[in-house]
Enzyme design. Sequence first.
Site, mmCIF file in Angstrom:
data_model
loop_
_atom_site.group_PDB
_atom_site.id
_atom_site.type_symbol
_atom_site.label_atom_id
_atom_site.label_comp_id
_atom_site.label_asym_id
_atom_site.label_seq_id
_atom_site.Cartn_x
_atom_site.Cartn_y
_atom_site.Cartn_z
ATOM 1 N N GLU A 60 0.812 -1.221 0.000
ATOM 2 C CA GLU A 60 0.000 0.000 0.000
ATOM 3 C C GLU A 60 0.841 1.264 0.000
ATOM 4 O OE1 GLU A 60 -2.777 -3.189 0.992
ATOM 5 O OE2 GLU A 60 -0.750 -2.693 1.711
ATOM 6 N N HIS A 129 -9.963 -5.763 10.153
ATOM 7 C CA HIS A 129 -10.779 -5.479 8.979
ATOM 8 C C HIS A 129 -12.059 -4.725 9.339
ATOM 9 C CE1 HIS A 129 -8.133 -8.645 7.565
ATOM 10 N NE2 HIS A 129 -8.526 -8.455 6.331
#
Length: 327
Positions: A60, A129
């Site tokens: 990322e 998450h």
Amino acid sequence: MTKILLFDALREATDEEMAKDPCVLVIGEDVGHYGGSYKVTKGLHAKYGDLRILDTPIAENSFTGMAIGAAMTGLRPIVEGMNMSFLLLAFNQISNNAGMLRYTSGGNFKIPLVIRGPGGVGRQLGAEHSQRLEAYFQAIPGLKIVACSTPYNAKGLLKSAIRDDNPVIFFEHVLLYNLQENIPDNEYTLPLDKAELVREGKDITILTYSRMRHHVIQAVDVLAKEDYDPEVIDLISLKPLDIETICKSIKKTHLVIIVEECMKTAGIGAELIAQINENAFDELDAPIVRLSSQDIPTPYNGSLEKATVIHPQQIVTAVKDMVSIKV
């Protein structure tokens, strides 16, 4: 009007802007051949090819930095975070580069960048998450932050975000992708800095956003049957906050409840309270009430997970308690 799912609305917005402007491209993990983790980019790779729908490694910080560099040179990248939690790995790039470069370059560079993807508390997705990162990014100067909540505003807001010359963090809730709604067939955009008056009322102002909009609507349906008349505002823009619309409502109702999925400590609600106290303190008949998530990592256990977030009955009870002050 066509009935459409929220993830299809986001795909339509991306497709339309890519067709209109060859500078628009998508960068992220599995956005190409796989079509995105929640199918927002499904079918776009076959249409636009490898150079405009870029599948990346699991890195990322690297591909977000690459997107910022691309934006500096005149492209309009859309970075998809497979889960917005993963973009904490790119926090340095987002804060020190995306948010600052237009300022530190004396305006020589624009950063027309959208960072979008799923976030919020899902259904047993685990702590890593199920993060609510709005408040993390709210403190970064130079960013705009938007939280969509319906297929209609998802499409209109994403199109506006892609066209904007500033970096926009675009939050989508993981549990809203299958939400359906009729949206116009003709092209439309929506402002990135305006709240939506969802329901007019006179008793109390309820401020909310993202998935909690729908919990509030469920609560209001119950309250309306008992002759309560709440006003509901979907913030949509989390940075900047549309304080003008908020204060206009408070001057009518004089009571405020904030319903958020963000954590209570230093969350969006905390900033809202600060700005309301600065701009409309004399209009308040009672202290502002915050209904926020628990300040803990989201449990995997389903029952415990459910207990960490706000539900419609809690909103019903809070509204009744506050409105009783007026009686």
